[in-house]
Design an enzyme around this catalytic site. Structure first.
Site, PDB file in Angstrom:
ATOM      1  N   HIS A 131       0.814  -1.216   0.000  1.00 51.74           N
ATOM      2  CA  HIS A 131       0.000   0.000   0.000  1.00 51.74           C
ATOM      3  C   HIS A 131       0.850   1.271   0.000  1.00 51.74           C
ATOM      4  CE1 HIS A 131       0.374  -0.231   4.527  1.00 51.74           C
ATOM      5  NE2 HIS A 131       0.471   1.078   4.369  1.00 51.74           N
ATOM      6  N   ASP A 161       0.121  -7.831   1.624  1.00 55.21           N
ATOM      7  CA  ASP A 161       0.400  -6.399   1.507  1.00 55.21           C
ATOM      8  C   ASP A 161       1.905  -6.130   1.472  1.00 55.21           C
ATOM      9  OD1 ASP A 161      -0.149  -3.659   1.313  1.00 55.21           O
ATOM     10  OD2 ASP A 161      -0.093  -3.385   3.485  1.00 55.21           O
ATOM     11  N   SER A 236       4.745   2.612   7.831  1.00 58.75           N
ATOM     12  CA  SER A 236       4.383   1.422   7.056  1.00 58.75           C
ATOM     13  C   SER A 236       5.554   0.955   6.201  1.00 58.75           C
ATOM     14  CB  SER A 236       3.183   1.723   6.152  1.00 58.75           C
ATOM     15  OG  SER A 236       2.012   1.874   6.900  1.00 58.75           O
TER      16      SER A 236
END
Length: 519
Positions: A131, A161, A236
């Site tokens: 992402h 992911d 992230s």
């Protein structure tokens, strides 16, 4: 030569000296004990080792110094969005010209985002979250030294992911080793390193709060390490590092109402990430094993009703494809899978994980139980998992279609369920000719059975329109047979229902297992 009198006097003097000496020792000993106790107040004991706050701080500093050179800041530039203006059947060329004029005047700006990543190989391979780089037209990677490189996506895996990037630096780069996430323990210290809010090389510390944590947004292959180390937007893709200086997780999600740190962060375990990385680097994609079955988990009620010694196993509720690996191995609906490749199966998600981690077409030994009459027979078979489709689903969470039950007999209402018998006409409509059972016409919202959840815990286990086929191993051929079994149950008894639910996704009925305890 000593006389008796002098001898007695000497003995008495020795006794006095001894008492004074022992008293002095007690005083010194007490003082030493007090000093030792005060010293130990500032010492943390880990196992047999004693670590002071100063030593722990020094450990953090050393690990950060070792790891930070391999942690990177990732800046992405999104694609310029297309702008579509409504122009239904313009009446003239002039109208088209006006629409084009306004289209040119509207600003079309690309989106920008920041994230983190880390180098896992000296040649420039970088691991991050998908992402972070998804739909990016340009990816810029900045190292601790300040050097910047344009990165390309080597491959990505949506279920976890994860994305693997590559930069060409023309030299060997510092990298971090992936550790064994199975060794992570609740309470272990960890460091999270990344670029929260674009602030590169930020280090935060915390402990592991839980392992194998599932979240509402997680896929079947995301069972996270939960930590209270501060993780914010921009973290992230960064590493979660153990006190050995190894990556045990990839920071991926946070639980928050504001979008920022609330003390609960989630990292994908490094073992899962390592599997994805190796496959992408070797073949450009991730291949996972696939049996082609729908599954449910054995719970306490099922184990009790079926006389299983342990509460574990995965129940085959449907063999979805007659050409699947499961069908070829002879598996049937109702089989209870206990072992896979010599390892005990705890529940359905556990089996899915093990199958997914199996290289397709590798032959695996499977142990399962099959109901034959009133007993369970232990069987073994060899199975070759096929390759898992990218859009496949193991659990069917589609909203069930309600079957029409108008014009039936007066319904029965055990457990708060309003039931009526399945007719041949309705069976024909939903292509379940020859099936027997009871249709759930209504569920009393005040009943405890309305609170029973499905196998994923996301929705009610029963819905109006479901067809109950068995209750505690007894066929629910009619209202009487069902009611007779239900009437004998008492508070605390286990109940296992076999039901058919219609799935709009596959346009077929699927067998599901519903387990609960009478209240």
């Amino acid at each position: 030569m000593l006389t008796d009198k002098s001898n007695k006097s000497s003995v008495q003097n020795l006794r006095v000296y001894a008492i004074v000496f022992i008293f002095a020792l007690l005083i010194c000993g007490s003082g030493a004990t007090l000093v030792l106790a005060q010293t130990n107040m500032n010492v943390a004991k880990i196992g047999d080792a004693k670590i002071s706050p100063e030593q722990l701080s020094a450990s953090f500093a050393e690990i950060a110094k070792q790891v930070e050179p391999a942690v990177v800041n990732i800046d992405t530039k999104g694609k310029i969005p297309e702008i579509t203006l409504k122009n239904d059947k313009p009446s003239s060329n002039e109208a088209n010209d006006i629409m084009e004029f306004f289209r040119r005047q509207l600003p079309r700006r690309p989106s920008y985002a920041v994230g983190s990543g880390f180098i896992v190989d000296k040649s420039g391979y970088i691991m991050t979250n998908l992402h972070v780089v998804d739909d990016a037209s340009r990816i810029t990677v900045r190292l601790q030294s300040g050097a910047e490189y344009q990165a390309k996506i080597v491959g990505a895996d949506e279920p976890t992911d994860l994305a693997i990037l590559k930069i060409e630096a023309g030299r060997d780069l510092p990298f971090i080793k992936l550790g064994n996430s199975e060794q992570a323990r609740v309470g272990d210290w960890v460091l999270a390193i990344g670029s929260p809010f674009g602030l590169a090389q930020t280090v935060t510390a915390g402990i592991i709060s839980q392992t194998k944590r599932e979240t509402p947004q997680a896929s079947l292959f995301q069972k996270f390490i939960q930590t209270d180390a501060a993780i914010n937007r921009g973290n992230s893709g960064g590493p979660l590092v153990s006190m050995n200086g190894e990556v045990i997780g990839i920071n991926s999600q946070i639980a928050t109402l504001t979008g920022d740190y609330n003390g609960i962060g989630f990292a994908l375990p490094s073992n899962e990430a390592a599997n994805v990385y190796q496959q992408i680097v070797q073949s450009g994609k991730v291949r996972r094993g696939y049996l082609g079955v729908y599954l449910d988990s054995v719970k306490a009620e099922f184990a009790k009703v079926y006389g299983l010694g342990e509460v574990r196993g995965a129940i085959v509720t449907s063999v979805s494809d007659k050409q699947s690996a499961a069908a070829a191995a002879g598996l049937q609906s109702g089989d209870i899978i206990l072992e896979y490749d010599g390892e005990k199966i705890s529940d359905a998600p556990d089996l899915i994980q093990r199958v997914a981690s199996t290289t397709p077409d590798r032959e695996i030994n499977l142990v399962f139980l099959r109901e034959v009459g009133d007993r369970l027979e232990r069987k073994t078979t060899l199975i070759k998992p096929a390759e898992r489709p990218s859009n496949s689903k193991i659990f069917d969470n589609e909203t069930p279609v309600k079957l029409s039950v108008d014009g039936q007999k007066k319904p029965a209402e055990p457990f708060g369920l309003t039931l009526t018998e399945l007719t041949p006409q309705i069976a024909a409509v939903y292509k379940i000719q020859g099936e027997k059972g009871l249709i759930i016409k209504n569920i009393n919202p005040a009943s405890y059975i309305a609170d029973v959840k499905n196998s994923t815990g996301t929705d009610s286990a029963l819905s109006e329109g479901d067809v109950i086929q068995r209750i505690n191993r007894v066929p629910a051929a009619n209202l009487k047979s069902f009611s007779d079994v239900a009437a004998k149950l008492r508070t605390g008894d286990a109940v296992v229902l076999h039901i058919l639910s219609y799935s709009p996704g596959t346009k077929t009925t699927q067998l599901r297992i519903v387990q609960f305890t009478v209240q």
